[in-house]
Design a protein around this motif. Structure first.
Motif, PDB file in Angstrom:
ATOM      1  N   ASP A 210       0.817  -1.213   0.000  1.00 25.50           N
ATOM      2  CA  ASP A 210       0.000   0.000   0.000  1.00 25.50           C
ATOM      3  C   ASP A 210       0.852   1.265   0.000  1.00 25.50           C
ATOM      4  N   PHE A 211       2.051   1.177   0.542  1.00 21.19           N
ATOM      5  CA  PHE A 211       2.971   2.307   0.420  1.00 21.19           C
ATOM      6  C   PHE A 211       3.305   2.563  -1.047  1.00 21.19           C
ATOM      7  N   TYR A 212       3.558   1.487  -1.794  1.00 18.54           N
ATOM      8  CA  TYR A 212       3.810   1.641  -3.225  1.00 18.54           C
ATOM      9  C   TYR A 212       2.591   2.237  -3.938  1.00 18.54           C
ATOM     10  N   LYS A 213       1.410   1.805  -3.551  1.00 17.08           N
ATOM     11  CA  LYS A 213       0.205   2.356  -4.183  1.00 17.08           C
ATOM     12  C   LYS A 213       0.077   3.857  -3.895  1.00 17.08           C
ATOM     13  N   LEU A 214       0.450   4.246  -2.690  1.00 13.29           N
ATOM     14  CA  LEU A 214       0.375   5.647  -2.302  1.00 13.29           C
ATOM     15  C   LEU A 214       1.404   6.500  -3.035  1.00 13.29           C
ATOM     16  N   THR A 215       2.597   5.985  -3.202  1.00 13.23           N
ATOM     17  CA  THR A 215       3.718   6.801  -3.679  1.00 13.23           C
ATOM     18  C   THR A 215       4.073   6.551  -5.135  1.00 13.23           C
ATOM     19  N   GLY A 216       3.563   5.482  -5.728  1.00 15.46           N
ATOM     20  CA  GLY A 216       3.918   5.143  -7.101  1.00 15.46           C
ATOM     21  C   GLY A 216       4.798   3.910  -7.134  1.00 15.46           C
ATOM     22  N   PRO A 217       4.757   3.155  -8.224  1.00 21.71           N
ATOM     23  CA  PRO A 217       5.479   1.885  -8.299  1.00 21.71           C
ATOM     24  C   PRO A 217       6.970   2.061  -8.575  1.00 21.71           C
ATOM     25  N   THR A 218       7.707   0.992  -8.365  1.00 18.70           N
ATOM     26  CA  THR A 218       9.093   0.925  -8.809  1.00 18.70           C
ATOM     27  C   THR A 218       9.111   0.696 -10.316  1.00 18.70           C
ATOM     28  N   PRO A 219       9.879   1.478 -11.065  1.00 14.59           N
ATOM     29  CA  PRO A 219       9.915   1.269 -12.517  1.00 14.59           C
ATOM     30  C   PRO A 219      10.720   0.022 -12.893  1.00 14.59           C
ATOM     31  N   LEU A 220      10.494  -0.452 -14.104  1.00  8.19           N
ATOM     32  CA  LEU A 220      11.328  -1.508 -14.660  1.00  8.19           C
ATOM     33  C   LEU A 220      12.727  -0.987 -14.935  1.00  8.19           C
ATOM     34  N   LEU A 221      13.722  -1.765 -14.578  1.00  5.80           N
ATOM     35  CA  LEU A 221      15.094  -1.427 -14.932  1.00  5.80           C
ATOM     36  C   LEU A 221      15.443  -2.003 -16.298  1.00  5.80           C
ATOM     37  N   PRO A 222      16.347  -1.363 -17.022  1.00  4.05           N
ATOM     38  CA  PRO A 222      16.892  -2.000 -18.223  1.00  4.05           C
ATOM     39  C   PRO A 222      17.620  -3.284 -17.846  1.00  4.05           C
ATOM     40  N   ARG A 223      17.623  -4.241 -18.743  1.00  8.19           N
ATOM     41  CA  ARG A 223      18.184  -5.566 -18.448  1.00  8.19           C
ATOM     42  C   ARG A 223      19.669  -5.499 -18.092  1.00  8.19           C
ATOM     43  N   TYR A 224      20.416  -4.615 -18.748  1.00  9.22           N
ATOM     44  CA  TYR A 224      21.853  -4.583 -18.532  1.00  9.22           C
ATOM     45  C   TYR A 224      22.221  -4.188 -17.115  1.00  9.22           C
ATOM     46  N   THR A 225      21.352  -3.472 -16.410  1.00  4.55           N
ATOM     47  CA  THR A 225      21.683  -3.028 -15.053  1.00  4.55           C
ATOM     48  C   THR A 225      21.824  -4.198 -14.090  1.00  4.55           C
ATOM     49  N   LEU A 226      21.307  -5.362 -14.471  1.00  5.76           N
ATOM     50  CA  LEU A 226      21.305  -6.510 -13.561  1.00  5.76           C
ATOM     51  C   LEU A 226      22.570  -7.342 -13.669  1.00  5.76           C
ATOM     52  N   GLY A 227      23.458  -6.987 -14.612  1.00  4.66           N
ATOM     53  CA  GLY A 227      24.752  -7.641 -14.689  1.00  4.66           C
ATOM     54  C   GLY A 227      25.745  -6.987 -13.745  1.00  4.66           C
ATOM     55  N   ASN A 228      27.026  -7.188 -13.998  1.00  2.85           N
ATOM     56  CA  ASN A 228      28.090  -6.603 -13.179  1.00  2.85           C
ATOM     57  C   ASN A 228      28.453  -5.211 -13.698  1.00  2.85           C
ATOM     58  N   TRP A 229      28.689  -4.285 -12.755  1.00  2.00           N
ATOM     59  CA  TRP A 229      29.137  -2.932 -13.091  1.00  2.00           C
ATOM     60  C   TRP A 229      30.606  -2.785 -12.684  1.00  2.00           C
TER      61      TRP A 229
END
Length: 851
Positions: A210-229
């Motif tokens: 419900d906090f997310y509903k109040l404040t807005g959702p988390t956006p989708l990340l681009p796929r590359y962000t989930l690899g190693n930086w």
């Protein structure tokens, strides 16, 4: 040009349509006060001296009308007025209010269904039993730091104060000047009290949803962000960076994101008359003679790029962009007057984006690292510059012109208060290189989910100060693999490079293995990315979310859930010399669990779960998969272009027996979130009394976003070798020739039966049937006991006596091991008696008591 449509309230943050006002049927109000029942457990309290209330969205709250936005029913409640007191009752809360300015005596809320004695909140009460949220930064923190509150507490309530927030309004002009953004952030016309009471008891997950509903959702990340930086504060040249990337490829080390620190721009070359070179936007051509060539080269090698920026000092005369920016701001460039950095001026911010950042992005920069460290004051009352930077940069990064068409918005910056999850990714700051810092990070990461902040990026391995400890570095890498974002980072010290080849063989191998594992996990992580965006479920979650009434769930601060299938308890303390291993204190919830890497089974039969000490050598940390878990991975090449993040044409699927289970693999075309086209593949394990079936369904949805054919390596981990003779594989409508496209083998070291099915159309289903119900393997106790004793740093005679005792008595040998004496050693003149080291006994206890 700035795309004003990105900033419109209607389209703000993609799928979030703002409904800031509370539904009329859920309001109770008086002349100076208003109480909005958003849900039966979430209540907004407002006081206004003038009787004017806030209906606009704020920096924190976007959606207060859940009925319109989410099609939820009007909360059930009753209102009774008695002797000047207002009594509001919902199925979960009781509110008492004297209809006067808020005081401790005149406003209180009781959370129903709680057995604790402090389940009544009075206005102004300290949130002493709040389970914590997160913090702005870990800069200069060695170990733990205080956390801001989250929306859950063991006493059943939490409060988020929104009184100081600015408003987000649609506006064509600001302070008499044109506003090219269409919306702007403005102070409230007058001060009001405005706060949200979360009274969800121990329904922690529901509160965060419900906090997310109040404040807005988390956006989708681009796929590359989930690899190693790869990130380092170092004065790289183009040639040096290209050489580094090529060596990563030669070593089989995959990195998807290049983080270029501040020395990409002029720093030391800045004339002191302009001040520090900390802020800069002009490429250092001595280091990067052709920035576009360099950035495109990185793209060709599978790496996206972010540049560090410290924007405080504005645009000064030495910058390439100075003349055009000065003219846009009606400053005569001949005067050399600096263009001040002013987040409250939309005219400046339009020039800041259009004339400074967009040209650099057009050269090939993918997103910006907003490294704001200069406090919280702007020219506008109550406006935090960090929040405004995150807000504007995130929205601007979603513009769809030219080569950026289809790009998902992305920023990389520090946390700026509740609601910051809308602007991922988070940068937690310059970590100090100590065990204390490592020990705090898993707790810090999991607890951030209590305020919805799910995509923290830490300085994995530590940034500065501290000391060299190769074991510490290996353990930090292992935590990084099971962190939301895995970004290696270090300072410019010649002794502090994080490249694995800077470490000795055993540590180097451990680092290499986990970096490759992180890249392999992208299919699993991307599915969890979708779950975070669409289902409001952060990747990393504290253990007590699923077990709020079990005390042990609160007593494992370093342990966390990692997506739907895995439980992780990273090792955050040095190894014990006697046993040559380090331990993690683990709580296993009720059920059957398997070591993710070795397939060893752990039974946790009590309703309250089970505590164990999990001992691991330098190459492993405790990661557990629940019975029935299914984890899809991708193959990582040994060398060459190892950074690919496209939807793979070969998958390893790790399947754990003991219970039926299912997992839906989600893949898409990577387009901007509102235009993403999704394909799903259902993976299902069904256990029957005398048989088991694993099914890979044909792809559903946009099948053109995945390769037309795939090879599958179906790894059934923790199963008996006996299953080898009971496998029938069908592809599509008929059985495949086992000698042709299907092979079956068994790996004893990981207790894994591996079924390989090659080059199958993604529209065809694969069915693997086991006619023996997929028998679980016996733990290889004797082998594991030998492994512990072999490496133990102790007398051989004691080892041998302990081995014989365990061989004869099994688990019943444990009580005697602590008093075991090997007798005299004739080679020692003093003939001392020798006892078993306690750490060796503890490691043996884990082996002997798994079942």
């Amino acid at each position: 040009m700035v795309d004003a449509s990105l900033f419109s309230i209607k389209n703000l943050h993609g799928k979030t349509t703002m409904n800031p006002a509370v539904v009329l049927g859920g309001e109770v109000d008086g002349k100076h006060w208003r109480i909005g029942l958003i849900t039966e457990s979430l209540i907004r309290f407002e006081w206004s001296d003038s009787g004017k209330f806030v209906d606009d969205p704020t920096q924190t709250a976007f959606v207060r009308n859940f009925q319109v936005a989410y099609n939820e029913p009007v909360p059930e409640f009753t209102v009774l007025e008695r002797d000047g007191w207002l009594e509001i009752d919902t199925p979960h809360l009781h509110v008492s209010y004297d209809q006067q300015p808020f005081t401790k005596e005149g406003l209180y809320v009781t959370v129903k269904g709680m057995s604790v004695i402090d389940n009544t909140w009075h206005y102004g009460d300290a949130q002493s039993r709040n389970l914590g949220g997160t913090a702005r930064t870990l800069d200069m923190v060695n170990g733990a730091t205080p956390l801001d509150p989250g929306v859950i507490g063991t006493d059943g309530w939490a409060v988020i104060d929104d009184s100081q927030s600015n408003l987000i309004i649609e506006s064509d002009e600001v302070n008499g000047h044109a506003n090219p953004f269409g919306t702007w952030v403005t102070p409230k016309p007058e001060a009001t009290e405005d706060f949200y009471f979360f009274g969800y008891g121990h329904r922690y997950r529901e509160a965060v949803h419900d906090f997310y509903k109040l404040t807005g959702p988390t956006p989708l990340l681009p796929r590359y962000t989930l690899g190693n930086w790869w990130s380092r504060y170092h004065r790289y040249t183009e040639a040096e960076y290209m050489q580094l990337v090529k060596r990563f490829e030669d070593e089989g080390l995959p990195f998807t994101t290049a983080v270029i620190d501040m020395d990409w721009h002029l720093v030391d070359d800045v004339d002191p008359k302009y001040g520090s070179g900390w802020t800069g936007y002009t490429w250092n051509k001595d280091f990067f003679p052709d920035p576009q060539r360099f950035l495109h080269w990185l793209h060709d090698h599978g790496m996206k790029t972010t540049l560090n920026t410290h924007p405080r000092d504005g645009i000064r005369e030495f910058e390439d962009s100075y003349e055009t920016v000065a003219k846009a701001m009606d400053i005569d460039p001949k005067t050399g007057e600096a263009v001040q950095f002013d987040l409250t001026d939309p005219k400046f911010m339009a020039a800041y984006f259009d004339l400074v950042h967009h040209p650099i992005e057009d050269e090939g920069v993918d997103f910006w690292w907003l490294d704001w460290q200069q406090g919280g004051v702007t020219r506008q009352r109550g406006l935090d510059p960090l929040w405004m930077l995150n807000y504007l940069h995130y929205l601007d990064s979603g513009r769809q012109d030219g080569e950026r068409a289809g790009n998902r918005p992305l920023t990389f910056s520090r946390y700026a208060g509740p609601g910051s999850h809308r602007y991922p990714v988070g940068f937690s700051g310059d970590t100090i290189v100590t065990w204390e810092s490592l020990r705090f990070q898993p707790y810090f990461t999991a607890t951030a989910s209590n305020i919805g902040y799910g995509w923290w990026s830490h300085d994995i391995g530590g940034h500065m100060f501290g000391y060299r400890d190769e074991e510490l570095e290996a353990r930090w890498y292992q935590l990084g693999v099971f962190s939301p974002i895995n970004r290696l980072h270090s300072t410019d010290s010649t002794f502090n490079g994080k490249e694995p080849w800077n470490f000795h063989a055993e540590v180097r191998m451990a680092m290499t293995d986990v970096l490759r594992l992180r890249h392999a996990m992208i299919p699993y992580l991307y599915t969890m990315n979708r779950r975070a965006a669409f289902d409001n479920e952060p990747l990393v979650q504290p253990m007590y979310w699923d077990a709020p009434e079990i005390a042990e769930a609160y007593n494992v601060p370093s342990e966390f859930r990692f997506g739907t299938e895995l439980l992780v308890s990273p090792i955050v303390q040095p190894a014990d010399r006697d046993v040559q291993m380090a331990k993690a204190d683990v709580w296993l919830p009720q059920g059957t669990w398997f070591d993710f890497f070795t397939g060893r089974r752990y039974d946790s039969t009590p309703a309250e779960g089970r505590r164990i000490e999990a001992w691991r050598q330098i190459d492993r940390i405790p990661v557990f998969a629940k019975a029935g878990a299914i984890v899809p991975l991708q193959r990582v090449p040994e060398h060459g272009l190892v950074n690919a993040v496209s939807n793979p044409d070969e998958l390893d699927v790790i399947v754990f027996p003991g219970a039926s289970g299912s997992f839906t693999l989600w893949e898409d075309n990577g387009d901007v979130e509102t235009d993403a086209r999704w394909a799903s593949t259902a993976l299902t394990l069904t256990l029957n009394t005398d048989s088991a079936v694993f099914n890979v369904a044909g792809v559903d949805g946009a099948s053109d976003v995945v390769p037309g054919h795939r090879s599958w390596n179906l790894v059934f981990r923790g199963v008996s070798r006996n299953a080898m003779g009971h496998v029938v594989v069908n592809v599509g409508t008929g059985a495949k020739d086992v000698a042709d496209t299907v092979s079956v083998r068994y790996d004893q070291s990981t207790l894994s039966l591996i079924v390989r099915v090659e080059n199958v159309s993604v529209t065809d289903a694969i069915t693997v049937r086991f006619t023996n119900a997929l028998e679980i393997a016996d733990n290889p106790v004797a082998d594991d006991v030998f492994a512990v004793l072999k490496d133990a740093q102790m007398r051989y005679l004691t080892k041998e006596k302990a081995s014989r005792m365990i061989d004869q008595l099994g688990v019943n040998a444990l009580p005697a091991l602590s008093t075991l004496e090997a007798g005299p050693d004739p080679t020692e003149r003093s003939y001392p008696e020798s006892h078993m080291p306690q750490s060796v006994i503890q490691a043996l206890t884990e082996v002997l008591t798994r079942e």
